[in-house]
Design an enzyme around this catalytic site. Structure first.
Site, PDB file in Angstrom:
ATOM      1  N   HIS A 112       0.816  -1.216   0.000  1.00 29.79           N
ATOM      2  CA  HIS A 112       0.000   0.000   0.000  1.00 29.79           C
ATOM      3  C   HIS A 112       0.851   1.270   0.000  1.00 29.79           C
ATOM      4  O   HIS A 112       2.044   1.244   0.326  1.00 29.79           O
ATOM      5  CB  HIS A 112      -0.932   0.011   1.214  1.00 29.79           C
ATOM      6  CG  HIS A 112      -0.205   0.043   2.528  1.00 29.79           C
ATOM      7  ND1 HIS A 112       0.351   1.189   3.054  1.00 29.79           N
ATOM      8  CD2 HIS A 112       0.062  -0.940   3.423  1.00 29.79           C
ATOM      9  CE1 HIS A 112       0.915   0.925   4.204  1.00 29.79           C
ATOM     10  NE2 HIS A 112       0.770  -0.374   4.453  1.00 29.79           N
TER      11      HIS A 112
ATOM     12  N   HIS B 133       0.066  -5.578   2.649  1.00 30.51           N
ATOM     13  CA  HIS B 133       0.905  -4.897   3.625  1.00 30.51           C
ATOM     14  C   HIS B 133       2.290  -5.529   3.695  1.00 30.51           C
ATOM     15  O   HIS B 133       2.482  -6.672   3.273  1.00 30.51           O
ATOM     16  CB  HIS B 133       0.237  -4.957   4.996  1.00 30.51           C
ATOM     17  CG  HIS B 133      -1.194  -4.538   4.972  1.00 30.51           C
ATOM     18  ND1 HIS B 133      -1.597  -3.262   5.255  1.00 30.51           N
ATOM     19  CD2 HIS B 133      -2.330  -5.240   4.674  1.00 30.51           C
ATOM     20  CE1 HIS B 133      -2.918  -3.176   5.134  1.00 30.51           C
ATOM     21  NE2 HIS B 133      -3.387  -4.363   4.788  1.00 30.51           N
TER      22      HIS B 133
END
Length: 204
Positions: A9, A150
């Site tokens: 991200h 992530h």
């Protein structure tokens, strides 16, 4: 051949503050949104078929920006959320070193051995994430799959796809909006790109 595009991200508010995020639902910064757009532009020529994303906002919003640019369907799931860091979430590095000195040292040197009450281990995360990844690979044979997630989760996925022990987790680094690629070939899974951020040069 199935090709997996693994994307971390964009910069979040807590990335700027150097805070442990885990499963806390932090948001992208303005820079993070720009980073996501640059990734989307990079992927235009990659013939992505479908995008899967963590349901946490910083990852989902990154994936949504990419999806809007390349005009491909987006599916979110809690299965590829970040690791649950338990009591560490919301603390910065200095606070971790002060309050959890020994555990933090274990995390930096032997992260696969860290086991805290109320938090996931790397093996827990591997079990959660790889089960989902294996299913979507089966559902998307010979397609190009983008996965937006992530740092910890993506490193575990990379190691899992390559059949590498979790003890090597400490040997991988993934920057915000980096791109890594694993090709699922008939004879083996092959890492062809790791932590590439060349698409962000204009933002540096």
């Amino acid at each position: 051949m199935t090709k997996i595009f693994l994307i971390r991200h964009g910069q979040s508010e807590w990335n700027k503050l150097n805070k442990i995020q885990g499963q806390k639902n932090t948001i992208l910064t303005e820079l993070g949104e720009k980073q996501a757009a640059h990734m989307g532009n990079r992927l235009i020529e990659e013939n992505i078929d479908i995008i899967y994303s963590s349901d946490l906002k910083r990852a989902y919003d990154t994936a949504k920006i990419i999806s809007n640019i390349i005009n491909k369907p987006l599916i979110s799931s809690e299965a590829i959320r970040e690791i649950n860091f338990g009591q560490w979430e919301g603390l910065n590095t200095e606070e971790l070193q002060e309050k959890y000195k020994n555990q933090y040292r274990t995390w930096t040197k032997e992260p696969d051995k860290l086991n805290m009450d109320g938090a996931e281990t790397l093996e827990d995360l591997k079990h959660r994430g790889m089960k989902y990844i294996e299913n979507i690979v089966k559902e998307n044979q010979n397609k190009n799959i983008a996965i937006v997630s992530h740092g910890v989760m993506l490193k575990v996925i990379i190691l899992g796809l390559l059949g590498v022990e979790m003890s090597h987790y400490k040997n991988i680094s993934l920057n915000n909006v980096s791109l890594s690629i694993v090709e699922c070939r008939t004879y083996n899974n092959v890492l062809t790109l790791l932590n590439d951020t060349s698409h962000l040069k204009e933002l540096i």
